[in-house]
Design an enzyme around this catalytic site. Sequence first.
Site, PDB file in Angstrom:
ATOM      1  N   TRP A 170       0.873  -1.373  -0.020  1.00 13.01           N
ATOM      2  CA  TRP A 170       0.048  -0.119   0.037  1.00 13.01           C
ATOM      3  C   TRP A 170       0.957   1.068  -0.021  1.00 13.01           C
ATOM      4  O   TRP A 170       0.642   2.323   0.403  1.00 13.01           O
ATOM      5  CB  TRP A 170      -1.095  -0.093   1.043  1.00 13.01           C
ATOM      6  CG  TRP A 170      -1.957  -1.064   1.151  1.00 13.01           C
ATOM      7  CD1 TRP A 170      -1.812  -2.317   1.863  1.00 13.01           C
ATOM      8  CD2 TRP A 170      -3.140  -1.125   0.403  1.00 13.01           C
ATOM      9  NE1 TRP A 170      -2.554  -3.316   1.269  1.00 13.01           N
ATOM     10  CE2 TRP A 170      -3.628  -2.575   0.432  1.00 13.01           C
ATOM     11  CE3 TRP A 170      -3.734  -0.461  -0.356  1.00 13.01           C
ATOM     12  CZ2 TRP A 170      -4.728  -2.899  -0.004  1.00 13.01           C
ATOM     13  CZ3 TRP A 170      -5.074  -0.679  -1.165  1.00 13.01           C
ATOM     14  CH2 TRP A 170      -5.461  -2.188  -0.878  1.00 13.01           C
ATOM     15  N   LYS A 205      -5.861  -0.353  -5.159  1.00 10.58           N
ATOM     16  CA  LYS A 205      -6.662   0.938  -5.329  1.00 10.58           C
ATOM     17  C   LYS A 205      -5.950   2.024  -6.039  1.00 10.58           C
ATOM     18  O   LYS A 205      -4.767   1.826  -6.322  1.00 10.58           O
ATOM     19  CB  LYS A 205      -7.023   1.511  -3.925  1.00 10.58           C
ATOM     20  CG  LYS A 205      -8.015   0.896  -3.153  1.00 10.58           C
ATOM     21  CD  LYS A 205      -8.575   1.536  -1.970  1.00 10.58           C
ATOM     22  CE  LYS A 205      -9.701   0.738  -1.269  1.00 10.58           C
ATOM     23  NZ  LYS A 205     -10.338   1.551  -0.163  1.00 10.58           N
ATOM     24  N   ASP A 426     -32.606   0.080 -16.851  1.00 11.08           N
ATOM     25  CA  ASP A 426     -33.510   0.733 -15.665  1.00 11.08           C
ATOM     26  C   ASP A 426     -33.442   2.316 -15.884  1.00 11.08           C
ATOM     27  O   ASP A 426     -32.540   2.757 -16.246  1.00 11.08           O
ATOM     28  CB  ASP A 426     -32.709   0.314 -14.478  1.00 11.08           C
ATOM     29  CG  ASP A 426     -33.612   0.930 -13.110  1.00 11.08           C
ATOM     30  OD1 ASP A 426     -34.503   0.328 -12.825  1.00 11.08           O
ATOM     31  OD2 ASP A 426     -32.949   1.656 -12.641  1.00 11.08           O
ATOM     32  N   GLU A 481     -37.302   0.383 -19.537  1.00 11.31           N
ATOM     33  CA  GLU A 481     -38.240   0.688 -18.366  1.00 11.31           C
ATOM     34  C   GLU A 481     -38.641   2.206 -18.351  1.00 11.31           C
ATOM     35  O   GLU A 481     -37.824   3.099 -18.043  1.00 11.31           O
ATOM     36  CB  GLU A 481     -37.741   0.636 -16.951  1.00 11.31           C
ATOM     37  CG  GLU A 481     -38.618   0.615 -15.834  1.00 11.31           C
ATOM     38  CD  GLU A 481     -38.082   1.183 -14.567  1.00 11.31           C
ATOM     39  OE1 GLU A 481     -38.545   0.466 -13.377  1.00 11.31           O
ATOM     40  OE2 GLU A 481     -36.887   1.671 -14.521  1.00 11.31           O
TER      41      GLU A 481
END
Length: 850
Positions: A170, A205, A426, A481
Amino acid sequence: MPTACWNLLSQTALGALMPSSLSKDASKVSTSSRCGISKCQTRLIIGSFRAAGFPSPKSCVKHERVQPTSAISDILTNDNSTMSTADVETENIGLFGMDSALESYKDHFRYRIMRYVEQKKLIETYEGSLEEFAQGYLKFGFNREKGYILYQEWAPAAQEAEVIGDFNGWDGSNHRMEKNQFGVWSIKIPDCNGNPAIPHKSRVKFRFKHGNGDWIDRIPAWIKYATVDPGKFAAPYDGVYWDPPPSERYQFKYPRPPNPKSTRIYEAHVGMSSSEPRINSYQEFADDVLPRIQANGYNTVQLMAVMEHSYYASFGYHVTNFFAASSRSGTPEDLKYLIDKAHSLGLRVLMDVVHSHTSNNITDGLNGFDVGQSSQDSYFHTGERGYHKLWDSRLFNYANWEVLRFLLSNLRWWIEEFNFDGFRFDGVTSMLYHHHGINTTFTGNYNEYFSEATDVDAVVYMMLANHLIHKILPDATVVAEDVSGMPGLCRPVSDGGIGFDYRLAMAIPDKWIDYLKNKKDEDWSMKEITCSLTNRRYTEKCIAYAESHDQAIVGDKTVAFFLMDKEMYSNMSCLTEAPPEVERGIALHKMIHFITMALGGEGYLNFMGNEFGHPEWIDFPREGNGWSYEKCRRQWDLVDTDHLRYKFMNAFDKAMNLLDEEFSFLASSKQIVSSINEEDKVIVFERGDLVFVFNFHPENMYDGYKVGCDLPGKYRVALDSDAWEFGGHGRVGHDVDHFTTPEGVPGVPETNFNNRPNSFKVLSPPRTALVYYMVEETLEENNHNKSTTFSEAGTATLVEDEENIKKLASADKSGSFSESSTTGRLENEEREFASSENRGVVSSEAEGPN
């Protein structure tokens, strides 16, 4: 178009915001037509309903289809076209030939088409093609190359950047990234001793510094897997480097099933599909639930909550990681197993894709990249336009070049990496309009669709998306939708439409809820029910449903729950006499679902468990219920228990699907409502060459009830909701021949019975749906007295309980639904009815039998 608008178009680049100076002012282009839109006359309601008091289709729109010219079709869909929109007259747009009322908005359509064509051309010029552009996942995120791992991330506002993770403790000081002119950060991480420097399954990350000097850690935007520590409450998610060795990668074994004539969708949520109060896995769903879906005759599975979302109770609609399959139910390889198993059973798989918004989470989601960014440097709009007030979520900037790359690549990723067969988009209403449908009532006035409220950036994105999807997978099924009823939404891009294959008929469940909550049975209006079911645009296909997951959520009620309520807990045993509430409930449950399927659209949808009247709502683990999984499951044991009445609703659901499999009535353009009788509470209509008779009366049985039909001959029962095996009373004989009688003067419809040239008489019990098919004499001679009815006890193989489910679950072989024999099926889709203008249009010609 007014001169001011033309000047704006001529002076401004019409492309999306590119990561260069090519179109740096494009965000200022108006996203709607400001150009003299006149008031529309009417919204098309399918069906004439002349006798029922509705206007003739002739007064609404011309129904002759005008084929788009080769020029307009070429410019909209041909990647090699050298023309521009200036070469094409807007009058040639195919949509106008199907609905002349849209011509009043030709300026809007011309602007929309110009935006689409210019954007597509820019992508082809600078990226090679739309298909190449949509392979961003091969460039961005982590990709294994020969001798190194390449990691790239778009973060133009970042001042410095590095990659961190388990592989470097890290500490990113030795893994600093470089930024190019387009704001893309990159790094090549060399292999270590011949092995990737970042091990498979290790955490990673993206760390970057923004303008005020602070360093921020975020999950990479293109991450392919994200997990959370289950032992820590409210723990943040971690990005995971996913690159399994060849021996651990799932290899697909089965081809995609072909696109069916009609789409019958089983909407499912993998996590809550277990009968136990826990999160189910992809593999368990594949082995235990998929065989149930196949046994009930569905041909398509629609999976919810596939993309990673940090809050389980969001039902998957607050996506945090767009390229990562939800880790709650297993690994990406497990999801591939599920899809392959579905294909082996002949089931297509759609994904519920959410590109209308994204989670507001900063540490877990895409929203975390927004620090210090302006709109042109961000995935999202800034200020109020970038935030959805009701959903507490972020809204995409669809005019941005890298947003287009991200979202279009996302679609291709799920199709090519996981073999999905299409999508259910959606929140399309939220995308179509700047107001997102919030506090907006859509009356059908065309000004509501084509105005400054229209978000043309989003419309162009959806046109590109649908063109892309059907280019790389021609057989794809894409469902929208949309509650607004936007005209052209489900017409091809080549016609000037937005390109979806179907829209969800969202008004239908609302109508049923209204009736079940607020009206007594005797007050049900046959006219209103029929209008609600047939209110759809000509040539734009709909997926009809009586209830979906929305009606099953805590706080609402399913159809079965509305009908039977507490009786479902104590009076569903066949060992005791059914009380009136249960008798009524089961009868109407079957009728409501069946008439919705038969008259409501060109496809059908059911949510997991509703087919057998699941007695409880869904309540996801949350603070309000003590984080309980008790009601976040499906009680399959109820339908599997032979002495419980749930099996009757399930058997009828199966018979409905098999009826369509045999007769393909959903795919037929022949849709005619011949009788809407308010006094009798009876609706009679034809789909294909089947005749449907729905008697909603609570008490009245009609003997010798006269119904109209098109073709002369002999008719028999194909499906009977009152049959014993469906929990009925068996009052209708299935071996009875019904011979037609000619009506009126041949060729003069107004002299016919309910404008039908033939008729026959039937027995119609109360709260019963009956379907009749015409028997071909050759079929009768070959089979003697053998009936092809779906509802008599002699053909129990069509409705028996799924005794082979366990066998199917463990089978690992191809078993796709073969198309049923079409012997005896009559093909008359091109037959003339009242007139050539009414071809394929549901119509109602009379009030009922004399």
